[in-house]
Design a protein around this motif. Structure first.
Motif, mmCIF file in Angstrom:
data_model
loop_
_atom_site.group_PDB
_atom_site.id
_atom_site.type_symbol
_atom_site.label_atom_id
_atom_site.label_comp_id
_atom_site.label_asym_id
_atom_site.label_seq_id
_atom_site.Cartn_x
_atom_site.Cartn_y
_atom_site.Cartn_z
ATOM 1 N N VAL A 20 0.819 -1.140 0.060
ATOM 2 C CA VAL A 20 -0.064 -0.132 0.006
ATOM 3 C C VAL A 20 0.891 1.228 -0.070
ATOM 4 O O VAL A 20 0.510 2.161 -0.875
ATOM 5 C CB VAL A 20 -1.082 -0.175 1.074
ATOM 6 N N LEU A 21 1.795 1.489 0.739
ATOM 7 C CA LEU A 21 2.848 2.727 0.999
ATOM 8 C C LEU A 21 3.386 2.679 -0.304
ATOM 9 O O LEU A 21 3.500 3.716 -0.777
ATOM 10 C CB LEU A 21 3.854 2.456 2.389
ATOM 11 N N VAL A 138 -14.192 -1.005 6.798
ATOM 12 C CA VAL A 138 -12.700 -1.352 7.095
ATOM 13 C C VAL A 138 -13.082 -2.735 7.536
ATOM 14 O O VAL A 138 -13.622 -2.857 8.824
ATOM 15 C CB VAL A 138 -11.919 -0.512 7.691
ATOM 16 N N PRO A 139 -12.226 -3.912 7.240
ATOM 17 C CA PRO A 139 -12.360 -5.168 7.815
ATOM 18 C C PRO A 139 -11.612 -5.110 9.033
ATOM 19 O O PRO A 139 -10.556 -4.802 9.331
ATOM 20 C CB PRO A 139 -11.996 -6.052 6.651
ATOM 21 N N ILE A 140 -12.155 -6.237 9.979
ATOM 22 C CA ILE A 140 -11.473 -6.604 11.148
ATOM 23 C C ILE A 140 -10.840 -8.133 10.966
ATOM 24 O O ILE A 140 -11.361 -8.775 10.275
ATOM 25 C CB ILE A 140 -12.042 -6.415 12.488
ATOM 26 N N LYS A 195 -1.243 13.170 19.951
ATOM 27 C CA LYS A 195 -2.045 12.863 18.508
ATOM 28 C C LYS A 195 -1.129 11.947 17.380
ATOM 29 O O LYS A 195 -1.581 11.794 16.391
ATOM 30 C CB LYS A 195 -2.671 13.867 18.065
ATOM 31 N N ASN A 196 0.142 11.882 17.702
ATOM 32 C CA ASN A 196 1.068 11.264 16.721
ATOM 33 C C ASN A 196 1.087 9.773 16.827
ATOM 34 O O ASN A 196 2.110 9.281 15.922
ATOM 35 C CB ASN A 196 2.329 11.979 16.783
ATOM 36 N N VAL A 197 0.496 9.199 17.599
ATOM 37 C CA VAL A 197 0.598 7.640 17.876
ATOM 38 C C VAL A 197 -0.925 7.322 17.742
ATOM 39 O O VAL A 197 -1.659 7.505 18.176
ATOM 40 C CB VAL A 197 1.049 7.480 19.159
ATOM 41 N N LEU A 198 -1.313 6.318 16.592
ATOM 42 C CA LEU A 198 -2.787 5.774 16.485
ATOM 43 C C LEU A 198 -2.451 4.312 16.558
ATOM 44 O O LEU A 198 -1.816 3.756 16.174
ATOM 45 C CB LEU A 198 -3.086 6.070 14.961
ATOM 46 N N GLY A 199 -3.513 3.896 17.388
ATOM 47 C CA GLY A 199 -3.851 2.351 17.267
ATOM 48 C C GLY A 199 -5.214 1.913 16.893
ATOM 49 O O GLY A 199 -6.120 3.025 17.374
ATOM 50 N N MET A 200 -5.403 1.104 16.004
ATOM 51 C CA MET A 200 -6.561 0.675 15.589
ATOM 52 C C MET A 200 -6.559 -0.730 15.317
ATOM 53 O O MET A 200 -5.762 -1.396 14.857
ATOM 54 C CB MET A 200 -7.025 1.579 14.325
ATOM 55 N N MET A 201 -7.880 -1.389 15.736
ATOM 56 C CA MET A 201 -7.954 -2.922 15.235
ATOM 57 C C MET A 201 -8.399 -3.099 13.780
ATOM 58 O O MET A 201 -7.622 -4.156 13.470
ATOM 59 C CB MET A 201 -9.038 -3.386 16.361
ATOM 60 N N PRO A 202 -9.083 -2.526 13.337
ATOM 61 C CA PRO A 202 -9.494 -2.767 11.602
ATOM 62 C C PRO A 202 -8.182 -2.573 11.220
ATOM 63 O O PRO A 202 -7.263 -1.768 11.534
ATOM 64 C CB PRO A 202 -10.652 -1.823 11.506
ATOM 65 N N HIS A 203 -8.251 -3.352 9.687
ATOM 66 C CA HIS A 203 -7.060 -3.157 8.952
ATOM 67 C C HIS A 203 -7.172 -2.126 7.873
ATOM 68 O O HIS A 203 -7.908 -2.643 6.694
ATOM 69 C CB HIS A 203 -6.822 -4.666 8.481
ATOM 70 N N PRO A 204 -6.767 -0.958 7.879
ATOM 71 C CA PRO A 204 -6.883 -0.267 6.737
ATOM 72 C C PRO A 204 -6.067 -0.598 5.446
ATOM 73 O O PRO A 204 -6.444 -0.316 4.233
ATOM 74 C CB PRO A 204 -6.303 1.217 7.122
ATOM 75 N N GLU A 205 -5.108 -1.436 5.610
ATOM 76 C CA GLU A 205 -4.286 -1.708 4.571
ATOM 77 C C GLU A 205 -5.156 -2.632 3.476
ATOM 78 O O GLU A 205 -5.046 -3.210 2.333
ATOM 79 C CB GLU A 205 -3.024 -2.285 4.677
ATOM 80 N N ARG A 206 -6.290 -3.326 4.211
ATOM 81 C CA ARG A 206 -6.911 -4.523 3.489
ATOM 82 C C ARG A 206 -8.066 -3.732 2.747
ATOM 83 O O ARG A 206 -9.193 -4.363 2.321
ATOM 84 C CB ARG A 206 -7.424 -5.384 4.454
ATOM 85 N N LEU A 212 -10.548 -4.515 -3.514
ATOM 86 C CA LEU A 212 -10.515 -5.257 -2.142
ATOM 87 C C LEU A 212 -11.928 -5.160 -1.705
ATOM 88 O O LEU A 212 -12.241 -5.734 -0.633
ATOM 89 C CB LEU A 212 -9.716 -4.851 -1.372
ATOM 90 N N GLY A 213 -12.637 -4.278 -2.398
ATOM 91 C CA GLY A 213 -14.068 -4.169 -2.331
ATOM 92 C C GLY A 213 -14.440 -3.010 -1.280
ATOM 93 O O GLY A 213 -15.488 -2.452 -1.098
ATOM 94 N N SER A 214 -13.395 -2.212 -0.828
ATOM 95 C CA SER A 214 -13.322 -1.136 -0.149
ATOM 96 C C SER A 214 -11.774 -0.455 -0.273
ATOM 97 O O SER A 214 -10.870 -1.140 -0.159
ATOM 98 C CB SER A 214 -13.677 -1.133 1.065
ATOM 99 N N ALA A 215 -11.953 1.002 -0.707
ATOM 100 C CA ALA A 215 -10.512 1.853 -0.455
ATOM 101 C C ALA A 215 -10.576 3.002 0.429
ATOM 102 O O ALA A 215 -9.759 3.788 0.644
ATOM 103 C CB ALA A 215 -10.308 2.401 -1.951
ATOM 104 N N ASP A 216 -11.559 2.573 1.417
ATOM 105 C CA ASP A 216 -11.797 3.672 2.396
ATOM 106 C C ASP A 216 -10.523 3.877 3.391
ATOM 107 O O ASP A 216 -10.517 4.880 4.047
ATOM 108 C CB ASP A 216 -12.945 3.406 3.287
#
Length: 231
Positions: A20-21, A138-140, A195-206, A212-216
Motif C-alpha cells: 500500500v505504501l 474496513v475489515p477486522i 495525537k501522533n500515535v494511532l492504534g486501531m484494530m481494523p485493517h486499513p491496508e485491506r 478489495l471491495g473498499s478503498a476507505d
C-alpha cells in the motif's frame, strides 16, 4: 520520505502495508526487523498486524519488550507519526505508548469480517483526509480486539478528542450490534495525547484498493504521508 514497517516473529500483514505504501500511496517504505535499534532515518513508523510471538502471554506483550520499541518510543517523542494496526495496536498499549488494553472478544472467537467505522476526529496526522462523521468500510481480523480502559481513562480520551474511530452500523449509528468485540464505547481506534500515535484494530491496508471491495482505509496512509511532507 521513508516509512519503517516493523517486523516481529509472527507478523503477517507487513507485506500488505508495504504494498500500500509503495505501490498505492507512492512513498518509500522499508521492512525493519525487530532487532533494529536505530530508526532515526525514518519519518514515520507502521507496526502491522499479525500474531507476534504467537500472542504468547498476551497479544503484543512480548513484542512490546523487544529492542526496537525503545527506538519507536524515541521517534514518538520526536513527534514522528506512528500507527499500530491490530496486533500493532496491542503492542502499543502493552508498551504504554497508548492508553487502555485489548482483551479477548466478548464472544471469545476469532472474527474476520467487514465493519463500519465512524471518523470521530480529523485533528490527527492520520485523519486529515476525512470529514468528521464519515463512515468507512474496513475489515477486522482478531480475537483480542476488545478495548478496555477504566472510567477516568475513558473520560480523558473523550475530553482530549483521542477517540479516532468507533464501530457503527452502515448509517453511522453506534449500536451494540455494530460492535464486533465488545469494546467499551464501541472504540475501534485511539490516538496518544500528542495525537501522533494511532492504534486501531481494523485493517486499513485491506481496504486501500477498490479491487478489495473498499478503498476507505487508503486515506489513513495518505493523511500520514501528507503530514510527514508538511513537517
Amino acid at each position: 520520505m521513508s516509512i519503517a514497517i516493523v517486523q516481529f516473529g509472527g507478523s503477517n500483514c507487513d507485506l500488505d502495508v508495504l504494498h500500500v505504501l509503495r505501490d498505492v500511496v507512492g512513498v518509500d517504505a522499508e521492512l525493519v526487523w525487530y532487532k533494529e535499534e536505530d530508526l532515526d532515518r525514518f519519518d514515520g513508523i507502521v507496526i502491522p498486524g499479525g500474531f507476534s510471538y504467537g500472542d504468547y502471554l498476551r497479544a503484543g506483550a512480548i513484542a512490546a519488550r523487544t529492542p526496537i520499541m525503545n527506538s519507536v518510543r524515541k521517534q514518538v517523542e520526536a513527534g514522528k507519526p506512528v500507527i499500530g494496526i491490530c496486533n500493532g495496536f496491542q503492542v502499543l498499549t502493552e508498551s504504554g505508548l497508548l492508553d487502555g488494553a485489548l482483551t479477548t472478544n466478548n464472544y471469545p472467537k476469532f472474527r474476520c469480517e467487514p465493519t463500519y467505522l465512524r471518523v470521530e476526529t480529523t485533528e490527527t496526522p492520520f485523519t486529515t483526509g476525512f470529514k468528521k462523521g464519515e463512515v468507512l468500510n474496513v475489515p477486522i481480523a482478531h480475537m483480542e480486539g476488545n478495548f478496555y480502559a477504566d472510567e477516568p481513562t475513558l473520560a480523558r480520551l473523550e475530553q482530549n478528542d483521542q477517540v479516532t474511530f468507533r464501530y457503527v452500523d452502515e448509517k453511522g449509528r453506534v449500536t451494540d450490534e455494530a460492535n464486533p468485540n465488545g469494546s467499551q464505547e464501541n472504540i475501534a481506534g485511539i490516538v496518544s495525547t500528542q495525537k501522533n500515535v494511532l492504534g486501531m484494530m481494523p485493517h486499513p491496508e485491506r481496504a486501500s484498493e477498490d479491487i478489495l471491495g473498499s478503498a476507505d482505509g487508503l486515506k489513513i496512509f495518505k493523511s500520514m504521508a501528507e503530514y510527514i511532507s508538511g513537517r
